[in-house]
Write a protein that holds these residues in place. Structure first.
Motif, PDB file in Angstrom:
ATOM      1  N   HIS A 125     -29.545 -18.651  10.161  1.00  0.00           N
ATOM      2  CA  HIS A 125     -28.550 -17.637   9.819  1.00  0.00           C
ATOM      3  C   HIS A 125     -29.264 -16.321   9.542  1.00  0.00           C
ATOM      4  CE1 HIS A 125     -24.707 -16.052   8.745  1.00  0.00           C
ATOM      5  NE2 HIS A 125     -25.036 -15.796   7.491  1.00  0.00           N
ATOM      6  N   ASN A 126     -28.621 -15.213   9.911  1.00  0.00           N
ATOM      7  CA  ASN A 126     -29.102 -13.877   9.574  1.00  0.00           C
ATOM      8  C   ASN A 126     -28.002 -13.100   8.863  1.00  0.00           C
ATOM      9  OD1 ASN A 126     -31.745 -14.004  10.610  1.00  0.00           O
ATOM     10  ND2 ASN A 126     -31.030 -13.568  12.680  1.00  0.00           N
ATOM     11  N   TRP A 127     -28.415 -12.220   7.951  1.00  0.00           N
ATOM     12  CA  TRP A 127     -27.481 -11.394   7.197  1.00  0.00           C
ATOM     13  C   TRP A 127     -28.158 -10.062   6.900  1.00  0.00           C
ATOM     14  CZ3 TRP A 127     -29.649 -15.961   5.513  1.00  0.00           C
ATOM     15  CH2 TRP A 127     -30.547 -15.903   4.446  1.00  0.00           C
ATOM     16  N   VAL A 128     -27.673  -9.308   5.914  1.00  0.00           N
ATOM     17  CA  VAL A 128     -28.177  -7.958   5.649  1.00  0.00           C
ATOM     18  C   VAL A 128     -28.551  -7.814   4.181  1.00  0.00           C
ATOM     19  CG1 VAL A 128     -27.546  -5.493   5.571  1.00  0.00           C
ATOM     20  CG2 VAL A 128     -26.876  -6.902   7.532  1.00  0.00           C
ATOM     21  N   GLU A 129     -29.627  -7.085   3.936  1.00  0.00           N
ATOM     22  CA  GLU A 129     -29.948  -6.597   2.598  1.00  0.00           C
ATOM     23  C   GLU A 129     -29.813  -5.077   2.608  1.00  0.00           C
ATOM     24  OE1 GLU A 129     -33.072 -10.041   1.060  1.00  0.00           O
ATOM     25  OE2 GLU A 129     -33.821  -8.019   1.470  1.00  0.00           O
ATOM     26  N   VAL A 130     -29.120  -4.545   1.619  1.00  0.00           N
ATOM     27  CA  VAL A 130     -28.901  -3.106   1.501  1.00  0.00           C
ATOM     28  C   VAL A 130     -29.567  -2.625   0.217  1.00  0.00           C
ATOM     29  CG1 VAL A 130     -26.629  -3.490   0.423  1.00  0.00           C
ATOM     30  CG2 VAL A 130     -27.159  -1.264   1.455  1.00  0.00           C
ATOM     31  N   TRP A 131     -30.224  -1.458   0.290  1.00  0.00           N
ATOM     32  CA  TRP A 131     -30.987  -0.973  -0.866  1.00  0.00           C
ATOM     33  C   TRP A 131     -30.141  -0.006  -1.689  1.00  0.00           C
ATOM     34  CZ3 TRP A 131     -33.081   3.429  -3.136  1.00  0.00           C
ATOM     35  CH2 TRP A 131     -34.065   3.180  -4.118  1.00  0.00           C
TER      36      TRP A 131
ATOM     37  N   ALA B 179     -31.347  -0.271   4.816  1.00  0.00           N
ATOM     38  CA  ALA B 179     -30.858  -1.621   5.084  1.00  0.00           C
ATOM     39  C   ALA B 179     -31.849  -2.335   5.985  1.00  0.00           C
ATOM     40  CB  ALA B 179     -29.476  -1.575   5.738  1.00  0.00           C
ATOM     41  N   ARG B 180     -31.826  -3.653   5.929  1.00  0.00           N
ATOM     42  CA  ARG B 180     -32.705  -4.469   6.769  1.00  0.00           C
ATOM     43  C   ARG B 180     -32.043  -5.817   7.003  1.00  0.00           C
ATOM     44  NH1 ARG B 180     -37.345  -5.105   2.020  1.00  0.00           N
ATOM     45  NH2 ARG B 180     -36.307  -6.710   0.768  1.00  0.00           N
ATOM     46  N   ILE B 181     -32.500  -6.510   8.030  1.00  0.00           N
ATOM     47  CA  ILE B 181     -31.997  -7.847   8.332  1.00  0.00           C
ATOM     48  C   ILE B 181     -32.746  -8.862   7.480  1.00  0.00           C
ATOM     49  CG2 ILE B 181     -31.584  -9.555  10.136  1.00  0.00           C
ATOM     50  CD1 ILE B 181     -30.103  -6.975  10.654  1.00  0.00           C
ATOM     51  N   ALA B 182     -32.024  -9.844   6.985  1.00  0.00           N
ATOM     52  CA  ALA B 182     -32.637 -10.983   6.303  1.00  0.00           C
ATOM     53  C   ALA B 182     -32.146 -12.252   6.982  1.00  0.00           C
ATOM     54  CB  ALA B 182     -32.275 -10.987   4.820  1.00  0.00           C
TER      55      ALA B 182
ATOM     56  N   ILE C 199     -36.866 -17.628   3.252  1.00  0.00           N
ATOM     57  CA  ILE C 199     -35.972 -16.503   3.483  1.00  0.00           C
ATOM     58  C   ILE C 199     -36.843 -15.295   3.821  1.00  0.00           C
ATOM     59  CG2 ILE C 199     -34.096 -15.111   2.575  1.00  0.00           C
ATOM     60  CD1 ILE C 199     -33.528 -18.152   2.792  1.00  0.00           C
ATOM     61  N   TYR C 200     -36.569 -14.676   4.953  1.00  0.00           N
ATOM     62  CA  TYR C 200     -37.351 -13.547   5.442  1.00  0.00           C
ATOM     63  C   TYR C 200     -36.496 -12.279   5.451  1.00  0.00           C
ATOM     64  CZ  TYR C 200     -40.553 -17.107   7.354  1.00  0.00           C
ATOM     65  OH  TYR C 200     -41.423 -18.159   7.509  1.00  0.00           O
ATOM     66  N   ALA C 201     -37.157 -11.140   5.341  1.00  0.00           N
ATOM     67  CA  ALA C 201     -36.507  -9.852   5.583  1.00  0.00           C
ATOM     68  C   ALA C 201     -37.381  -9.063   6.548  1.00  0.00           C
ATOM     69  CB  ALA C 201     -36.309  -9.077   4.285  1.00  0.00           C
ATOM     70  N   THR C 202     -36.762  -8.192   7.323  1.00  0.00           N
ATOM     71  CA  THR C 202     -37.508  -7.411   8.301  1.00  0.00           C
ATOM     72  C   THR C 202     -38.217  -6.232   7.650  1.00  0.00           C
ATOM     73  OG1 THR C 202     -35.551  -6.074   8.796  1.00  0.00           O
ATOM     74  CG2 THR C 202     -35.955  -7.998  10.198  1.00  0.00           C
ATOM     75  N   SER C 203     -39.271  -5.798   8.294  1.00  0.00           N
ATOM     76  CA  SER C 203     -39.969  -4.566   7.918  1.00  0.00           C
ATOM     77  C   SER C 203     -40.397  -3.878   9.206  1.00  0.00           C
ATOM     78  CB  SER C 203     -41.195  -4.873   7.056  1.00  0.00           C
ATOM     79  OG  SER C 203     -41.983  -3.701   6.861  1.00  0.00           O
ATOM     80  N   TRP C 204     -40.151  -2.570   9.316  1.00  0.00           N
ATOM     81  CA  TRP C 204     -40.599  -1.851  10.503  1.00  0.00           C
ATOM     82  C   TRP C 204     -42.114  -1.680  10.466  1.00  0.00           C
ATOM     83  CZ3 TRP C 204     -38.018  -1.132  14.828  1.00  0.00           C
ATOM     84  CH2 TRP C 204     -38.517  -0.234  15.786  1.00  0.00           C
TER      85      TRP C 204
ATOM     86  N   CYS D  51     -33.345  -2.837  14.849  1.00  0.00           N
ATOM     87  CA  CYS D  51     -33.499  -3.808  13.756  1.00  0.00           C
ATOM     88  C   CYS D  51     -34.391  -4.975  14.149  1.00  0.00           C
ATOM     89  CB  CYS D  51     -32.129  -4.349  13.342  1.00  0.00           C
ATOM     90  SG  CYS D  51     -30.998  -3.129  12.678  1.00  0.00           S
ATOM     91  N   LEU D  52     -34.100  -5.571  15.307  1.00  0.00           N
ATOM     92  CA  LEU D  52     -34.839  -6.742  15.777  1.00  0.00           C
ATOM     93  C   LEU D  52     -35.383  -6.433  17.170  1.00  0.00           C
ATOM     94  CD1 LEU D  52     -32.304  -9.458  14.504  1.00  0.00           C
ATOM     95  CD2 LEU D  52     -34.492  -8.850  13.464  1.00  0.00           C
ATOM     96  N   ASP D  53     -35.121  -7.299  18.130  1.00  0.00           N
ATOM     97  CA  ASP D  53     -35.577  -7.059  19.502  1.00  0.00           C
ATOM     98  C   ASP D  53     -34.408  -6.762  20.428  1.00  0.00           C
ATOM     99  OD1 ASP D  53     -34.443  -9.582  19.523  1.00  0.00           O
ATOM    100  OD2 ASP D  53     -36.019 -10.502  20.752  1.00  0.00           O
TER     101      ASP D  53
END
Length: 434
Positions: free
Chosen positions: A244-250, A229-232, A308-313, A144-146
């Motif tokens: 703060h970090n949380w989750v977005e689910v599709w 799903a991804r981290i936001a 507010i950010y969300a991750t992308s691979w 997800c992250l590092d």
């Protein structure tokens, strides 16, 4: 056509909505104003710049990596697999994996990750219908992250696959996982965790994790059964320091399930509307409800450190900021600020110009405790309860008072603090109880 171009043309079919190679000349990043390991409450606001995270040298380096990997054990077999889905997955990960992973994460590890991701996709009908580009970007990745690169997928597919085997939809499956994950993995929130960016196995060994570690657990749990799903997250709030970090689910509409699917702009817009907000300890009201939503809705479009950010691979031209390592451009990001404004009916004013917010924490020793507190100003008294150790450090009890109403007295038992309101500001009061 160069080898890299052929690989990209093959693996990025259907990725138009993500635009992973939207390269631009990157601006020189400013030195971050935070040292490492200040999560979860920085002493200073981080400097976040809107910059492309694609080094001009990266194309040549990726070309060299593609040539090298095509001859490596594991990778060679994947790239020549007779199964078209396996080849698409392998090529996608080959060109999008962080450079730091290229010689750490083996082809055999990638093969196992692909096998299990596709197994989950084919096991559940609601996973089969996830649009292929979203599957690639938000189900297939092995991290997800590092965080440390754990082989989490087999264990999680067993745990959560059995849990959702009778679920009739992605929504039902996601709700089951979200409700039961803490009991399943035995991890709770704590500022005493070893590191902010723990891998699933590290968090499960300790039984403790930060908001980021908990989000990694939940994101991987969703992905293990084929739910995107991804981290936001946010680097710092508008009115007070603290990330703060949380989750977005599709949970969007079915469509474009095959590797050769075409993506239209309309479908891409529909897909973007499919993301829902949640976190490891979900709100009883359901998706898109959480203690931080009002704070998120106050994000300032003019200040990237509050976005507010969300991750992308896949590459996006924007970095997902990690406050424990702000110099890193390893994790790609999306700007989700406008979406969070929309979820709450428009951008919120964090503190009205004629008001002051008093944020309260109470401690016994070095532990936060739930304590009864009175907040008095003139003839007005409000009674509230502070949050204990089981709540996120940024999830604080807040009281609003008139900025022009005079001094405010905060009391719990025999402990008394006095503060002068400041118009349009949030002030934090920490009570040290006997």
């Amino acid at each position: 056509m160069p080898l890299l171009s052929r690989v990209l043309a093959f693996c990025l079919v259907g990725m138009a909505s993500i635009n992973p190679l939207a390269a631009a000349t990157p601006a020189a990043p400013k030195a971050p104003s935070l040292p490492a390991e200040t999560c979860p409450v920085p002493d200073e606001r981080p400097e976040v710049t809107y910059k492309a995270n694609i080094d001009p040298k990266e194309t040549a380096a990726t070309e060299a990596w593609v040539k090298e990997a095509s001859m490596l054990p594991g990778w060679k077999e994947l790239l020549n697999s007779p199964d078209v889905e396996t080849r698409h997955c392998a090529n996608f990960l080959l060109v999008t994996m962080p450079a730091s992973d290229r010689h750490k994460v083996t082809g055999e590890t990638i093969a196992e990750n692909i096998r299990l991701a596709l197994a989950a996709r084919h096991r559940f009908p609601w996973a089969q219908q996830v649009p292929w580009p979203i599957f690639l970007n938000d189900v297939l990745p092995y991290a997800c992250l590092d965080e440390a690169r754990d082989p989490w997928r087999a264990d999680f597919l067993k745990r959560f696959g059995d849990m959702v085997k009778d679920a009739g939809s992605r929504d039902a499956a996601a709700k089951l996982i979200n409700a039961k994950i803490q009991d399943e993995v035995g991890v709770k929130y704590s500022t005493r965790r070893r590191a902010a960016n723990q891998s699933p196995s590290d968090s499960m060994r300790q039984g403790l994790a930060s908001c980021s570690g908990l989000s990694i657990l939940l994101c991987d749990a969703f992905r293990s059964v084929g739910i995107p799903a991804r981290i936001a997250g946010v680097p710092t709030w508008v009115t007070v320091n603290g990330n703060h970090n949380w989750v977005e689910v599709w949970l969007g509409a079915d469509g474009a399930p095959k590797p050769d699917s075409e993506v239209t702009p309309l479908l891409a817009l529909q897909w973007q509307a499919g993301w829902r907000v949640t976190e490891y300890n979900p709100d009883a009201k359901g998706w898109n409800h959480a203690w931080f939503m009002e704070r998120a809705a106050a994000a300032d479009p003019a200040k990237p450190e509050t976005w507010i950010y969300a991750t992308s691979w896949a590459r996006t031209g924007l970095t997902f900021p990690m406050v424990w390592n702000l110099r890193s451009t390893q994790v790609h990001g999306l700007d989700r600020t406008a979406a969070y404004h929309a979820l709450t009916g428009g951008r919120k004013v964090p503190v009205a110009p004629d008001k002051t917010h008093i944020a309260l924490r109470a401690y016994r020793g070095d532990r936060r405790v739930a304590a009864e507190v009175t907040v008095s100003q003139g003839t007005t008294t409000q009674s509230v309860t502070t949050k204990g150790e089981d709540k996120d450090l940024n999830d604080v009890t807040r009281v609003e008072v008139p900025a022009a109403g005079g001094k405010v007295t905060v009391q719990s038992g025999d402990v008394i603090r006095t503060v002068t309101p400041e118009a349009g500001k949030e002030l934090t009061i920490e009570l040290r109880l006997p």
